[in-house]
Motif scaffolding. Structure first.
Motif, short mmCIF file in Angstrom:
data_model
loop_
_atom_site.label_atom_id
_atom_site.label_comp_id
_atom_site.label_asym_id
_atom_site.label_seq_id
_atom_site.Cartn_x
_atom_site.Cartn_y
_atom_site.Cartn_z
N ASN A 1 -4.14 -1.07 5.11
CA ASN A 1 -5.23 -0.73 4.19
C ASN A 1 -6.43 -0.13 4.93
O ASN A 1 -7.57 -0.28 4.50
N ARG A 2 -6.14 0.59 5.99
CA ARG A 2 -7.24 1.15 6.78
C ARG A 2 -8.04 2.21 6.01
O ARG A 2 -9.22 2.40 6.26
N GLU A 3 -7.39 2.91 5.08
CA GLU A 3 -8.10 3.90 4.27
C GLU A 3 -8.73 3.26 3.02
O GLU A 3 -9.27 3.97 2.17
N ILE A 4 -8.67 1.96 2.93
CA ILE A 4 -9.23 1.18 1.80
C ILE A 4 -8.68 1.72 0.48
O ILE A 4 -9.43 2.08 -0.44
N LEU A 5 -7.37 1.77 0.42
CA LEU A 5 -6.71 2.17 -0.82
C LEU A 5 -6.79 1.05 -1.86
O LEU A 5 -6.86 1.30 -3.06
N VAL A 6 -6.78 -0.20 -1.39
CA VAL A 6 -6.82 -1.36 -2.27
C VAL A 6 -8.10 -2.16 -2.02
O VAL A 6 -8.48 -2.37 -0.87
N HIS A 7 -8.74 -2.57 -3.10
CA HIS A 7 -9.97 -3.36 -3.04
C HIS A 7 -9.72 -4.75 -3.64
O HIS A 7 -8.99 -4.87 -4.63
N ALA B 1 2.24 -14.16 -4.77
CA ALA B 1 2.58 -13.08 -5.69
C ALA B 1 1.48 -12.03 -5.75
O ALA B 1 1.74 -10.82 -5.82
N THR B 2 0.24 -12.47 -5.71
CA THR B 2 -0.88 -11.53 -5.75
C THR B 2 -0.91 -10.69 -4.48
O THR B 2 -1.17 -9.47 -4.51
N ARG B 3 -0.62 -11.30 -3.35
CA ARG B 3 -0.52 -10.54 -2.11
C ARG B 3 0.62 -9.53 -2.18
O ARG B 3 0.51 -8.41 -1.63
N ALA B 4 1.70 -9.89 -2.84
CA ALA B 4 2.81 -8.95 -3.00
C ALA B 4 2.37 -7.73 -3.81
O ALA B 4 2.79 -6.60 -3.50
N LEU B 5 1.54 -7.93 -4.83
CA LEU B 5 1.03 -6.80 -5.60
C LEU B 5 0.19 -5.89 -4.72
O LEU B 5 0.30 -4.65 -4.79
N VAL B 6 -0.63 -6.46 -3.86
CA VAL B 6 -1.41 -5.66 -2.91
C VAL B 6 -0.48 -4.84 -2.02
O VAL B 6 -0.66 -3.63 -1.84
N ASP B 7 0.54 -5.49 -1.48
CA ASP B 7 1.49 -4.81 -0.59
C ASP B 7 2.18 -3.66 -1.31
O ASP B 7 2.35 -2.56 -0.74
N CYS C 1 1.20 -1.89 -3.96
CA CYS C 1 0.28 -0.77 -4.21
C CYS C 1 0.12 0.07 -2.93
O CYS C 1 0.10 1.30 -2.99
N LEU C 2 0.00 -0.58 -1.80
CA LEU C 2 -0.11 0.14 -0.53
C LEU C 2 1.17 0.90 -0.22
O LEU C 2 1.13 2.06 0.22
N GLU C 3 2.31 0.27 -0.44
CA GLU C 3 3.59 0.92 -0.15
C GLU C 3 3.81 2.15 -1.02
O GLU C 3 4.30 3.18 -0.54
#
Length: 453
Positions: A202-208, A145-151, A153-155
């Motif tokens: 996440n190449r532009e490091i949008l998510v930390h 679920a936490t990985r889904a939140l990362v995804d 935010c990137l989307e």
């Protein structure tokens, strides 16, 4: 739409310092191919007219409509992403009851990945619509679920900091919702860090990634020690709760014989990239230690009204040079709007200064010290202050910073701001925005020069 490799003509407001609010009338802000601000040219600067004319002729000048103003994107320094479904309810009991009765059962539901994706998608969209371009998220103990939140935010293009919650203490966490051991809490945190840092989108490091011990009552000493070691190893952000309420503050004093700040520091969890949520009951030495470490505090004025039993001394913290950002504390606070929280910060600071007991004479109920802030400091904390606390190059219109911004339409049909040409100008406009803006007034939202709403 993208503003990359474009120049924007706008009247903008920003507050790089607590006492340094600036009105940028008809400023030219240029954004490069990476979404960074490459130039800020004020209307009274040499060469302004020539550059504006050349940009107009080349067709690369974007002009904000009349009645619209540019602000830095809002930075929410404390969000419990899984608590979004109970935003606006479950506020009838003390913190220690609230966690067990409402919050832990809700967060346990995020073992269901479909539920997590649906809820997190709504949350990120709603925060962007409210003008929040950066959010610091507590997730849950669940890796998928936490990985889904990362995804998500990137989307959706939101700048975010995401942490898998670590909580392994069997006395304070229910059997149905906790890490099975300190080793599991630490390994799960490490796995999320690896996921975020190696993510192909996440190449532009949008998510930390963020190391996230929920708070000391939820963690064993072994987990806190291991997470501190991980923080030293990876240099990641750290987030946790600190001296939030009388119950939580007293629990740590009883268990460790010291304050939250002192205890977190001895475990290696007080760094330049640490965000301490709430921190209402800090001692003077706690504040000095936070400033010395360069850590930050997420001020959550609405939530504190329900759970803290105290008012965070925001003005004193700013005067000490502490990094302070604003937090909605979804869902401990009943609003997802940082504008509403900014207004609450102003209100509680005035009540803190004047006192609130009508049975006392004014001079007796007053605090005896200057406590109040105004819209300028609240605006700073909700933008540049939060960005500085997170050690991120956003929150202000300065060369080299990322262009995260919102366009506020003061003429929006369903908006809640009313300006009058014969009386409203300059910082008065910003004051009305801070006090009056609602979701309907947020016309456009940009993250790294890309329009995301």
């Amino acid at each position: 739409m993208t503003l990359r490799n474009r120049t924007l003509l706008a009247t903008a407001f920003h507050a790089p310092e607590p006492s340094g609010m600036e009105v940028l009338e008809e400023v030219l802000i240029s954004i490069d191919a990476e979404g960074r601000i490459s130039d800020v040219l004020k209307s009274d600067a040499p060469g302004y007219t020539e550059k504006r004319t050349a940009l107009e002729a080349a067709g690369v000048l974007e002009v904000l409509p009349a009645g619209s103003y540019l602000l830095p994107g809002l930075v929410d320094c404390h969000v419990h992403a899984p608590q979004y479904p109970q935003l606006g309810d479950a506020l009838d009991v003390p913190l220690e009851v609230w966690l067990q009765k409402y919050t832990f059962p809700l967060e346990a539901r995020y073992a269901d990945l479909a539920f997590a994706r649906e809820t997190y998608g709504m949350l990120v969209e709603d925060l962007l619509a409210n003008g929040t371009t950066t959010a610091l998220y507590f997730a849950t103990i669940h890796q998928d679920a936490t990985r889904a939140l990362v995804d998500i935010c990137l989307e959706k293009g939101q700048r975010a900091l995401v942490g898998k919650v670590a909580m392994d203490h069997p006395e304070n966490c229910p059997d149905f919702y906790r890490d099975a051991s300190p080793e599991e809490a630490i390994a799960g945190t490490r796995a999320l860090i690896d996921y975020v840092r190696s993510h192909p989108q996440n190449r532009e490091i949008l998510v930390h990634p963020v190391i996230t011990p929920r708070f000391i009552p939820a963690c064993t000493d072994a987990a806190l020690e291991g997470l501190g070691a991980l923080a030293r190893e990876c240099g990641c952000h750290v987030q946790t709760h600190c001296s939030e309420s009388d119950w939580e503050h007293g629990y740590v004093l009883d268990r460790h014989g010291m304050t939250d700040t002192e205890s977190l520091d001895r475990f290696g969890l007080m760094t330049r990239r640490t965000m301490l949520a709430h921190s209402n009951l800090l001692t003077a030495s706690d504040m000095d230690r936070i400033v010395e470490r360069g850590a930050g505090v997420a001020h959550c004025p609405l939530s504190n009204g329900y759970f803290a039993g105290a008012v965070f001394p925001l003005r004193a913290a700013l005067e000490k040079g502490m990094h302070v950002g604003m937090g909605t504390d979804i869902s401990g606070g009943p609003s997802a709007s940082l504008f509403e929280n900014a207004r609450a910060a102003i209100l509680v600071s005035r009540m803190f200064e004047t006192g609130v007991d009508p049975d006392r004479a004014p001079e007796e109920r007053a605090s005896g010290a200057a406590r109040r802030i105004d819209f300028r400091q609240a605006f700073h904390v909700a933008t540049a202050g939060g960005a500085k606390a997170l050690d991120l190059p956003v929150g202000q219109f300065t060369k080299g910073y990322l262009f995260d911004a919102i366009v506020v339409d003061t003429r929006a049909e369903k908006g809640t701001i009313r300006l009058f040409d014969d009386r409203d100008a300059g910082e008065t406009i910003l004051q009305k925005i801070v006090y009056g803006a609602s979701r309907a007034n947020i016309a456009e939202v940009y993250v790294g020069g890309q329009q995301v709403r």
